[in-house]
Structures are given as structure tokens and as C-alpha cells.
Design a protein around this motif. Sequence first.
Motif, PDB file in Angstrom:
ATOM      1  N   GLN A 150      89.160 -28.192  62.971  1.00  0.00           N
ATOM      2  CA  GLN A 150      88.086 -29.177  63.072  1.00  0.00           C
ATOM      3  C   GLN A 150      88.254 -30.092  64.285  1.00  0.00           C
ATOM      4  O   GLN A 150      87.279 -30.614  64.820  1.00  0.00           O
ATOM      5  CB  GLN A 150      88.020 -30.006  61.785  1.00  0.00           C
ATOM      6  CG  GLN A 150      87.599 -29.184  60.567  1.00  0.00           C
ATOM      7  CD  GLN A 150      87.677 -29.981  59.280  1.00  0.00           C
ATOM      8  OE1 GLN A 150      87.050 -31.033  59.144  1.00  0.00           O
ATOM      9  NE2 GLN A 150      88.443 -29.490  58.308  1.00  0.00           N
ATOM     10  N   LEU A 151      89.474 -30.284  64.728  1.00  0.00           N
ATOM     11  CA  LEU A 151      89.723 -31.108  65.914  1.00  0.00           C
ATOM     12  C   LEU A 151      89.377 -30.382  67.210  1.00  0.00           C
ATOM     13  O   LEU A 151      89.075 -31.012  68.230  1.00  0.00           O
ATOM     14  CB  LEU A 151      91.204 -31.522  65.967  1.00  0.00           C
ATOM     15  CG  LEU A 151      91.715 -32.534  64.941  1.00  0.00           C
ATOM     16  CD1 LEU A 151      93.232 -32.676  65.076  1.00  0.00           C
ATOM     17  CD2 LEU A 151      91.047 -33.891  65.122  1.00  0.00           C
ATOM     18  N   ARG A 152      89.390 -29.052  67.166  1.00  0.00           N
ATOM     19  CA  ARG A 152      89.355 -28.240  68.387  1.00  0.00           C
ATOM     20  C   ARG A 152      88.134 -28.515  69.260  1.00  0.00           C
ATOM     21  O   ARG A 152      88.224 -28.510  70.487  1.00  0.00           O
ATOM     22  CB  ARG A 152      89.425 -26.762  68.011  1.00  0.00           C
ATOM     23  CG  ARG A 152      89.611 -25.837  69.215  1.00  0.00           C
ATOM     24  CD  ARG A 152      89.873 -24.403  68.807  1.00  0.00           C
ATOM     25  NE  ARG A 152      91.265 -24.202  68.403  1.00  0.00           N
ATOM     26  CZ  ARG A 152      91.670 -23.984  67.156  1.00  0.00           C
ATOM     27  NH1 ARG A 152      90.791 -23.968  66.168  1.00  0.00           N
ATOM     28  NH2 ARG A 152      92.953 -23.808  66.881  1.00  0.00           N
ATOM     29  N   GLU A 153      86.985 -28.797  68.652  1.00  0.00           N
ATOM     30  CA  GLU A 153      85.763 -28.961  69.437  1.00  0.00           C
ATOM     31  C   GLU A 153      85.842 -30.155  70.381  1.00  0.00           C
ATOM     32  O   GLU A 153      85.399 -30.085  71.533  1.00  0.00           O
ATOM     33  CB  GLU A 153      84.547 -29.126  68.512  1.00  0.00           C
ATOM     34  CG  GLU A 153      83.235 -29.247  69.276  1.00  0.00           C
ATOM     35  CD  GLU A 153      82.034 -29.353  68.361  1.00  0.00           C
ATOM     36  OE1 GLU A 153      80.941 -29.674  68.866  1.00  0.00           O
ATOM     37  OE2 GLU A 153      82.186 -29.132  67.143  1.00  0.00           O
ATOM     38  N   LEU A 154      86.414 -31.260  69.900  1.00  0.00           N
ATOM     39  CA  LEU A 154      86.479 -32.472  70.721  1.00  0.00           C
ATOM     40  C   LEU A 154      87.827 -32.666  71.408  1.00  0.00           C
ATOM     41  O   LEU A 154      87.932 -33.406  72.381  1.00  0.00           O
ATOM     42  CB  LEU A 154      86.166 -33.711  69.852  1.00  0.00           C
ATOM     43  CG  LEU A 154      84.708 -33.860  69.408  1.00  0.00           C
ATOM     44  CD1 LEU A 154      84.548 -35.050  68.476  1.00  0.00           C
ATOM     45  CD2 LEU A 154      83.790 -34.011  70.622  1.00  0.00           C
ATOM     46  N   VAL A 155      88.867 -32.023  70.895  1.00  0.00           N
ATOM     47  CA  VAL A 155      90.213 -32.147  71.475  1.00  0.00           C
ATOM     48  C   VAL A 155      90.620 -30.768  71.978  1.00  0.00           C
ATOM     49  O   VAL A 155      91.102 -29.926  71.222  1.00  0.00           O
ATOM     50  CB  VAL A 155      91.230 -32.685  70.444  1.00  0.00           C
ATOM     51  CG1 VAL A 155      92.587 -32.908  71.099  1.00  0.00           C
ATOM     52  CG2 VAL A 155      90.728 -33.964  69.799  1.00  0.00           C
ATOM     53  N   LYS A 156      90.415 -30.522  73.260  1.00  0.00           N
ATOM     54  CA  LYS A 156      90.574 -29.184  73.826  1.00  0.00           C
ATOM     55  C   LYS A 156      92.025 -28.763  73.979  1.00  0.00           C
ATOM     56  O   LYS A 156      92.369 -27.588  73.819  1.00  0.00           O
ATOM     57  CB  LYS A 156      89.879 -29.107  75.200  1.00  0.00           C
ATOM     58  CG  LYS A 156      88.410 -29.501  75.186  1.00  0.00           C
ATOM     59  CD  LYS A 156      87.587 -28.606  74.276  1.00  0.00           C
ATOM     60  CE  LYS A 156      86.110 -28.965  74.338  1.00  0.00           C
ATOM     61  NZ  LYS A 156      85.316 -28.164  73.376  1.00  0.00           N
ATOM     62  N   GLU A 157      92.922 -29.707  74.322  1.00  0.00           N
ATOM     63  CA  GLU A 157      94.317 -29.352  74.616  1.00  0.00           C
ATOM     64  C   GLU A 157      95.095 -29.160  73.318  1.00  0.00           C
ATOM     65  O   GLU A 157      95.161 -30.054  72.477  1.00  0.00           O
ATOM     66  CB  GLU A 157      94.989 -30.442  75.454  1.00  0.00           C
ATOM     67  CG  GLU A 157      94.262 -30.772  76.752  1.00  0.00           C
ATOM     68  CD  GLU A 157      93.260 -31.901  76.570  1.00  0.00           C
ATOM     69  OE1 GLU A 157      92.857 -32.179  75.422  1.00  0.00           O
ATOM     70  OE2 GLU A 157      92.880 -32.508  77.581  1.00  0.00           O
TER      71      GLU A 157
END
Length: 312
Positions: free
Chosen positions: A201-208
Motif C-alpha cells: 500500500q505504501l508503494r504508490e507514494l513511496v517509490k524507494e
Amino acid sequence: MSVLCRFFHGGLFHGRTPCLSVIGPRGVCCGVPRMDRTRRASTGLTSPVNLTYDVFDGKGTETPLVFLHGLFGSKSNFHSIAKSLVQRTGRKVLTVDARNHGNSPHSTVLTYEAMTNDLQHLLGQLHIGKCVLIGHSMGGKVAMVTALQQPSLVERLVVVDISPAQTTARTNFQAYIQAMKEVKIASDIPRSTARRLAEDQLRELVKERSVRQFLLTNLVEQNGHYAWRVNLEAIANHLEHIMSFPSFNTTYEGPTLFLGGSSSAYISSEDYPEIQRLFPAADIQYIPDASHWIHADKPLDFISSIISFLQS
């Protein structure tokens, strides 16, 4: 080497004004008066919170090292570093959770004045009258404010990949906060599953990926439910303040090391004049191939830089 975890509930200074003091090898107590209630009220400071911290006991009698973590971090960020420094220097090392982080209490206030007050309160409770203060990012700003306000407390200062300047444009912390707020995880599932779902769920806004892994250190289980241990509301409400730096006309004259990552933009040449103005004895160094999280990217180089600075 023994490791102690401590949480202070106060009560050590009944009937008198607390002082920051250290008992030296000959039993000499050197005190620095704490801020009295009238002054605290006039400056708008809230009462200090009782910070959690870990102690890594060294056998030496030299000044202890105190580590302060960055935004979304915790005292555990420096555990392996602390253990190595105890072994190599013999010094006692403390790693500290800031308010609204780790296991320290939550508060609606998250300012450098408040965090500095918390730290001075903790050092007073521990009878530490002088320390080597090492702070990363937000913790580096707390360390700088402490050195500028109470220079007698700080024997040496290490500021890790941050400067006394505005840092808003360099990292999208607002996106991190939003992403963390939007995470929804079912109750009563294994921690490994919860962590994997949260990262998805974090991946979309937190790319690294490295940043996602860092943020996920704050995911904790409470009675079968998963939650963030950092106070996201307080961080969001004070983000502009955290990204800035208080104005000072005073200086810290003690030995100072600004240690940046060569792949990071947090200490730039534009910051040098203000660094030299506030910290005239400052040395600025960079660790090759290190990002903002120097101690995670290059722990051996980081430790060597700290030891060289202590011996200089």
C-alpha cells in the motif's frame, strides 16, 4: 558490555530545582541550572516528556556519546553503531527516542524547542553534565539547537547529513505521511503478512524500497491490531517547523563535525556560510556513495569518521 533500556518517570528532584549534573571520578558535581517554570511559561515551552532510551555500557570514564535519530526513526536505528563504538572506544553510548517516535510518549507539540527541552531533561535525570552529541537529520537539528542553547552540555557535536537550513524541497515527507495514513490492515494476521500488505500500500507514494523498509520499522501490533507507533498527526501538523531551523545569533565554539553523504543533497555548499557562522570550529566531510541514511549505507565508514573525530 551490557545494554539497559530505561524509561524515566521523574521524581528524582523532590523539593528543589532540577539541575543538569555529572558526578566525576572524584565525586565532583558540576551543575547547570534547568529552565525554571516562569521562564518556561514565558517562552511557550510545554513540560518535557520522559524519553525512552537504551544504554550501552562502556568501561571507560570518558564523556558518553548520545545518539539522536531522524524523522520517522527510533533509538534502534543506531544500536549496531552503538555496540561497535562501545567496543572500540570504551565509552558509554545512549540512543534516544524523540517524543512522538519509538516508545517515547506522544504529544501534540513537535518543535525543536520542545525536543531540546526533552533532551536536557533526560540528561539531567541521568546526571550527564557533558556529552558528545550525535544527531541524524531531525536529530541533527535537535543536537545543533542544544549546542547553541546549552554549549556547556556538549563537549563535541556531530551533525549527520543535515544543516541549519530549510530542507523542505529535498524529501517528500508529506507524501510519506499521506501514504502511511492510508494504510489499512486487517486485525489478527501474522506480522509478516501485515508488513507485506503495508508495503504494497505504501508503494504508490513511496517509490524507494529502502525508504519503505525504513517507514515499516514503525509498524507495530497492539492487541491484535496493527498501527504506526509514530504520531502522524503531530508530525503532519509540525512538518513545516521540522523542515526549518530556528534563528540564532549565538555560536557553538566546540569541535564540530558535519558528516554528509556524497549522494545526498542535505548538506550543500550553499549551507557552508551559515554552518561556519553558527559553528566556527566546524569541519565538513562527506562519505562516498552514501545517501541520507549514512549510518545504514556505510556503517564502517561512519564509525571510522566518528572515532577519528573523537581522537582529533
